[in-house]
Design an enzyme around this catalytic site. Structure first.
Site, mmCIF file in Angstrom:
data_model
loop_
_atom_site.group_PDB
_atom_site.id
_atom_site.type_symbol
_atom_site.label_atom_id
_atom_site.label_comp_id
_atom_site.label_asym_id
_atom_site.label_seq_id
_atom_site.Cartn_x
_atom_site.Cartn_y
_atom_site.Cartn_z
ATOM 1 N N THR A 1 0.817 -1.214 0.000
ATOM 2 C CA THR A 1 0.000 0.000 0.000
ATOM 3 C C THR A 1 0.848 1.260 0.000
ATOM 4 O O THR A 1 0.348 2.340 -0.336
ATOM 5 C CB THR A 1 -0.938 0.012 1.215
ATOM 6 O OG1 THR A 1 -0.179 -0.200 2.405
ATOM 7 C CG2 THR A 1 -1.988 -1.080 1.089
ATOM 8 N N SER B 1 10.448 10.173 0.631
ATOM 9 C CA SER B 1 10.046 11.044 1.733
ATOM 10 C C SER B 1 11.246 11.413 2.606
ATOM 11 O O SER B 1 12.161 12.071 2.151
ATOM 12 C CB SER B 1 8.927 10.384 2.544
ATOM 13 O OG SER B 1 8.368 11.281 3.470
ATOM 14 N N ARG C 1 5.251 16.397 5.213
ATOM 15 C CA ARG C 1 5.188 16.495 6.667
ATOM 16 C C ARG C 1 5.566 17.902 7.108
ATOM 17 O O ARG C 1 6.286 18.610 6.417
ATOM 18 C CB ARG C 1 6.120 15.477 7.328
ATOM 19 C CG ARG C 1 5.593 14.051 7.294
ATOM 20 C CD ARG C 1 6.622 13.070 7.850
ATOM 21 N NE ARG C 1 6.047 11.753 8.040
ATOM 22 C CZ ARG C 1 5.919 10.849 7.081
ATOM 23 N NH1 ARG C 1 6.328 11.145 5.852
ATOM 24 N NH2 ARG C 1 5.385 9.664 7.333
ATOM 25 N N GLU D 1 -2.323 12.441 11.669
ATOM 26 C CA GLU D 1 -1.693 11.364 12.423
ATOM 27 C C GLU D 1 -0.476 11.938 13.129
ATOM 28 O O GLU D 1 0.064 12.982 12.732
ATOM 29 C CB GLU D 1 -1.298 10.198 11.529
ATOM 30 C CG GLU D 1 -0.189 10.488 10.547
ATOM 31 C CD GLU D 1 0.291 9.242 9.813
ATOM 32 O OE1 GLU D 1 -0.258 8.150 10.068
ATOM 33 O OE2 GLU D 1 1.221 9.351 9.006
ATOM 34 N N LYS E 1 -1.521 13.703 3.310
ATOM 35 C CA LYS E 1 -0.857 14.693 4.156
ATOM 36 C C LYS E 1 -0.185 15.752 3.296
ATOM 37 O O LYS E 1 0.303 15.474 2.215
ATOM 38 C CB LYS E 1 0.149 14.027 5.090
ATOM 39 C CG LYS E 1 1.206 13.164 4.439
ATOM 40 C CD LYS E 1 2.036 12.470 5.499
ATOM 41 C CE LYS E 1 3.012 11.469 4.900
ATOM 42 N NZ LYS E 1 2.360 10.280 4.330
#
Length: 564
Positions: free
Chosen positions: A48, A148, A304, A395, A409
């Site tokens: 995923t 990321s 983020r 989260e 996000k």
């Protein structure tokens, strides 16, 4: 299983990239069978999260061949699963990591070779711009080449579905199966053809227009803020500049010069993750030099967002839960006069319970999901289809989502939006242990499960009042002990509720195995009417878990707790 020599021959037959061919040929010349087996005997697992792995030669690494194979499988899946997928197209973006642009070009060429229109970002972008374009252009899917906040040696292949959300099960399984049916490379070019449509300027403009329509942006007179910003050697600066120009506070922004421009080696930080100890050191020294007391930071792909504030003489970095609750309260304040039972916010099972207490006090609804924005985004979409209004989701891992912009996000949107006694004090102590391998991680969880049956009655002196194991599908508090959240035997996740003490109202903690890194993560929270008591309860619980659950010498706790 084929032997190492056969696997190497297979690799050299398929791979046309000179650099990775040379790696395998060098290992063969050295007769380094262990390394060859490590790289060739297993294949990257598509899940995923798409793919995320170390770059290099081999079926177990991320490289030109595995990118092409993955793209071929994804293309065939889309063409079989979605009517008119070729015409609806796919969005392709990339960050500034090593090989990101090259990998994106290879992927785009594969899609074009299958007759699929490619909406192409012709320069680096922040990750949220891919799902934004999927939704805006009504594309069949989107991919983002990024790892990321992972180390510099890594890269990744992140996939979004036609709804603009990260893919979830069973799509991941179906795509993985399609990849295995399409391993023979059909093209090695990265050159564009007539199906490639540049969209960078248009999507950036529309993204900023949508950002400007958020109802909870600073008011016209709110222009005195001064802050230091770091994009952590990533892609965030151009988007942050556009955002702060739009709301009129650009003159108050000071950028950390050493981290301002994209650098795939991330030379000034050990890990390019704002959560990690030391990651904001340069930002703090810059702020001290300029007498500024506020820091904002993005991770390298700018999905983020982190905040730190200087209080008296000390820097305090806000946790993801603290920022999430502050953004939630700001969002609530903007809709409070029109609240109905259809207004809802989302959080995850490992995030703070404070949002639920706030919702109960203020009259809106909160829904918990499993961890990750593949859950938050898709649940938000499902609720929208039911006529509900999802205003915000977060989260604890510094991820914040405003569904009116992006169903994932978004660190830039979060940047342009106090705990109070009203809800009580919530002390969160989140940390992780680095594990040597998945086998060790699994054995740690099995040892915990075997402490008592059906679950431990106590953690230290505290009684266990609820035990939920989403790996084994057990919840002590529900009818027939069936959890109300999705379960999976392929993941490790246990949540435990402990009773209160004389000075606090109880503890909830979750331990889970990371899906993208070799880590065992702990999310622990103590609630109390008094801040000192909440802190004491959280510290005591962490110490007990370190001594009894995570005492194996091969597990290494994160740096900030190493000497505690």
């Amino acid at each position: 299983m084929a032997n190492v020599s056969d696997l190497a021959d297979q690799w050299l037959r398929l791979d046309k990239d000179p650099s990775t061919r040379a790696e395998i040929q060098s290992l063969l010349a050295q007769n380094n069978l262990d390394e060859l087996e490590h790289r060739l005997s297993t294949r990257l697992t598509f899940g995923t999260a798409g793919l995320r792995a170390q770059m290099g030669a081999g079926f177990a690494r991320l490289n030109s061949l595995t990118i092409i194979q993955t793209s071929q499988g994804l293309a065939e899946y889309l063409l079989s699963a979605q009517p008119n997928a070729a015409a609806h197209g796919i969005v392709v973006g990339h960050d500034a990591r090593h090989n990101s642009e090259h990998f994106a070009g290879l992927a785009a060429a594969v899609f074009e070779s299958k007759g699929i229109v490619v909406y192409w970002y012709e320069d680096i972008v922040h990750t949220p711009l891919v799902p934004f374009a999927v939704k805006t252009l009504q594309a069949a899917a989107g991919i983002m080449i990024t790892a990321s906040h992972n180390p510099a040696r890594d890269n990744g292949y992140k996939v979004y579905g036609s709804n603009g959300c990260q893919i979830n099960s069973p799509e991941d399984t179906n795509i993985a199966a399609s990849i295995l049916l399409n391993l023979e490379p059909q093209t090695w070019t990265s050159q564009a053809n007539s199906l490639r449509r540049p969209v960078l300027t248009a999507m950036q403009s529309q993204y900023m227009q949508c950002l400007g329509q958020l109802p909870h942006l600073p008011k016209a007179g709110d222009r005195s803020v001064r802050f230091v910003y770091t994009p952590m050697h990533g892609v965030g600066l151009r988007y942050m500049i556009s955002a702060v120009e739009m709301i009129g506070i650009k003159s108050g922004m000071t950028v950390v010069d050493q981290q301002a421009q994209p650098d795939p080696d991330f030379p000034t930080v050990k890990y390019p993750n704002p959560e990690e100890k030391g990651a904001l050191d340069l930002a703090m020294s810059t702020a001290d030099e300029k007498s500024i007391s506020l820091i904002m930071a993005n991770d390298p792909d700018a999905d983020r967002f982190a905040v730190a504030e200087k209080v008296t003489d000390d820097w305090h970095q806000f946790t993801g839960d603290q920022v999430g609750v502050l953004l939630a309260y700001w969002t609530f304040s903007s809709i409070s006069s029109q609240l109905t039972t259809d207004d809802i916010m989302l959080t995850t099972a490992v995030s703070s319970q404070m949002l639920s207490y706030m919702a109960e006090a203020e009259g809106f609804k909160v829904r918990e999901t499993l961890t990750g924005f593949k859950w938050l985004g898709n649940v938000a979409q499902d609720l929208k289809e039911q006529g509900r209004r999802v205003h915000f989701a977060y989260e604890e891992a510094l991820g914040y989502m405003f569904p009116s912009i992006v169903s994932d996000k978004d660190g830039i949107t979060a940047s342009v939006i106090n705990y109070t006694k009203k809800y009580g004090y919530f002390e969160t102590t989140n940390t992780y242990w680095r594990s040597p391998n998945t086998q060790k991680t699994q054995s740690v969880f099995e040892a915990v499960r075997n402490l008592e049956q059906p679950f431990p009655s106590h953690v230290g002196y505290r009684k266990v009042i609820r035990w939920r194991d989403l790996t084994n599908g057990y919840d002590s508090a529900t009818e027939q002990n069936i959890p109300d959240l999705p379960t999976s035997a392929a993941t490790q996740m246990i949540t435990c509720w402990l009773d209160g003490s004389d000075s606090d109202d109880g503890i909830r903690f979750t331990v889970r195995a990371s899906g993208t890194e070799p880590k065992i993560k702990l999310y622990l929270e103590c609630r109390s009417k008094h801040q000192d008591s909440a802190h004491k309860g959280a510290v005591e619980a962490l110490q007990y878990l370190r001594q009894t659950w995570f005492h194996d010498s091969s597990l290494k706790i994160e740096d900030r707790f190493a000497d505690a």
